[in-house]
Enzyme design. Structure first.
Site, short mmCIF file in Angstrom:
data_model
loop_
_atom_site.label_atom_id
_atom_site.label_comp_id
_atom_site.label_asym_id
_atom_site.label_seq_id
_atom_site.Cartn_x
_atom_site.Cartn_y
_atom_site.Cartn_z
CG PHE A 203 -1.77 -1.29 1.27
CD1 PHE A 203 -2.70 -1.63 0.29
CD2 PHE A 203 -1.55 -2.19 2.31
CE1 PHE A 203 -3.40 -2.83 0.36
CE2 PHE A 203 -2.25 -3.38 2.37
CZ PHE A 203 -3.18 -3.71 1.40
NE ARG A 204 2.44 2.28 -5.19
CZ ARG A 204 2.56 1.11 -5.81
NH1 ARG A 204 3.14 0.09 -5.21
NH2 ARG A 204 2.10 0.97 -7.04
CG LEU A 205 1.46 2.54 3.98
CD1 LEU A 205 0.56 1.91 5.05
CD2 LEU A 205 1.45 4.06 4.12
CG HIS A 206 7.34 2.28 -0.29
ND1 HIS A 206 6.78 1.06 -0.66
CD2 HIS A 206 6.95 3.17 -1.24
CE1 HIS A 206 6.11 1.22 -1.78
NE2 HIS A 206 6.19 2.49 -2.15
#
Length: 225
Positions: A203-206
């Site tokens: 979810f692009r929560l890198h």
């Protein structure tokens, strides 16, 4: 003309299905306890050597030209030198060589798609000494050494056949002889001021971890995605 199909963002189900391996590799929070970037880089590079289809040491090299325009290309990391620096080799009369002479700063990017990881490096540039350049040049395949003499890198050429004639000419010139390093062929060291580690999370929560050089060593900062 048919427009290219841009892949959509993954759905929740696709994250669960396709990101399992990345989650297994990138779910350990212990990287944020590391105090020095180079050992972590070496570990990630070793992981990449085992998983990338080719050239785990490939890196994008960004430079700046005389007009201040950025430029970029892929090169190969060839050494990690002491003091800690990233080393690559090329022709000093090429576009990159001229840009580095005018503006001795650069940025590097390693992107390992199989691991969903990348490392960004920013720093100043220094040329390697002649001994280092000689040693590395001598380790190259003979045909690659001849190619370094035949190619006026980044200069216009009329055809592939013209290049092949130049290679044939240099092959004949060095027949029965060792192929020495051309003076214009050399290497550079990128001495980093910052090294950032990035790894993909759903979810692009890198995850992002940046090391910055300080007078007493390295500082580290965890960054938001």
């Amino acid at each position: 003309m048919t427009a290219p199909v841009i892949p959509p963002s993954p759905t929740r189900e696709e994250y669960a299905e396709h990101y399992a391996a990345a989650l297994a590799a990138n779910g350990d929070d212990s990287i944020f306890e590391r105090t020095e970037p180079f050992l972590l880089f070496l570990e990630w590079l070793e992981d990449a050597r085992a998983s990338e289809p080719n050239d785990a040491n490939a890196m994008a090299l960004a430079t700046v030209d005389a007009e201040g325009m950025p430029d970029n290309r892929m090169v190969l990391l060839k050494e990690l030198q002491s003091p800690a620096s990233f080393v690559f080799y090329s022709n000093r009369e090429s576009a990159k060589g001229e840009q580095l002479a005018a503006h001795p700063v650069a940025a590097l990017l390693f992107h390992w798609k199989s691991l969903r990881r990348q490392v960004r490096v920013r720093g100043r540039i220094e040329p390697v000494d002649a001994t280092n350049a000689d040693v590395y040049f001598a380790s190259r395949a003979r045909e690659s050494r001849i190619g370094a003499w035949a190619s006026d890198q980044s200069r216009p050429i009329e055809s592939r056949e013209a290049l092949e004639r130049a290679v044939a000419r240099e092959t004949a010139r060095f027949e029965g002889l060792d192929v020495p390093r051309p003076e214009r062929w050399t290497g550079w060291r990128v001495i980093p001021d910052s090294v950032e580690f990035w790894r993909d999370r759903p979810f692009r929560l890198h995850d992002r971890l940046r090391f910055d050089r300080a007078s007493h060593g390295w500082t580290r900062t965890r960054l938001q995605p």
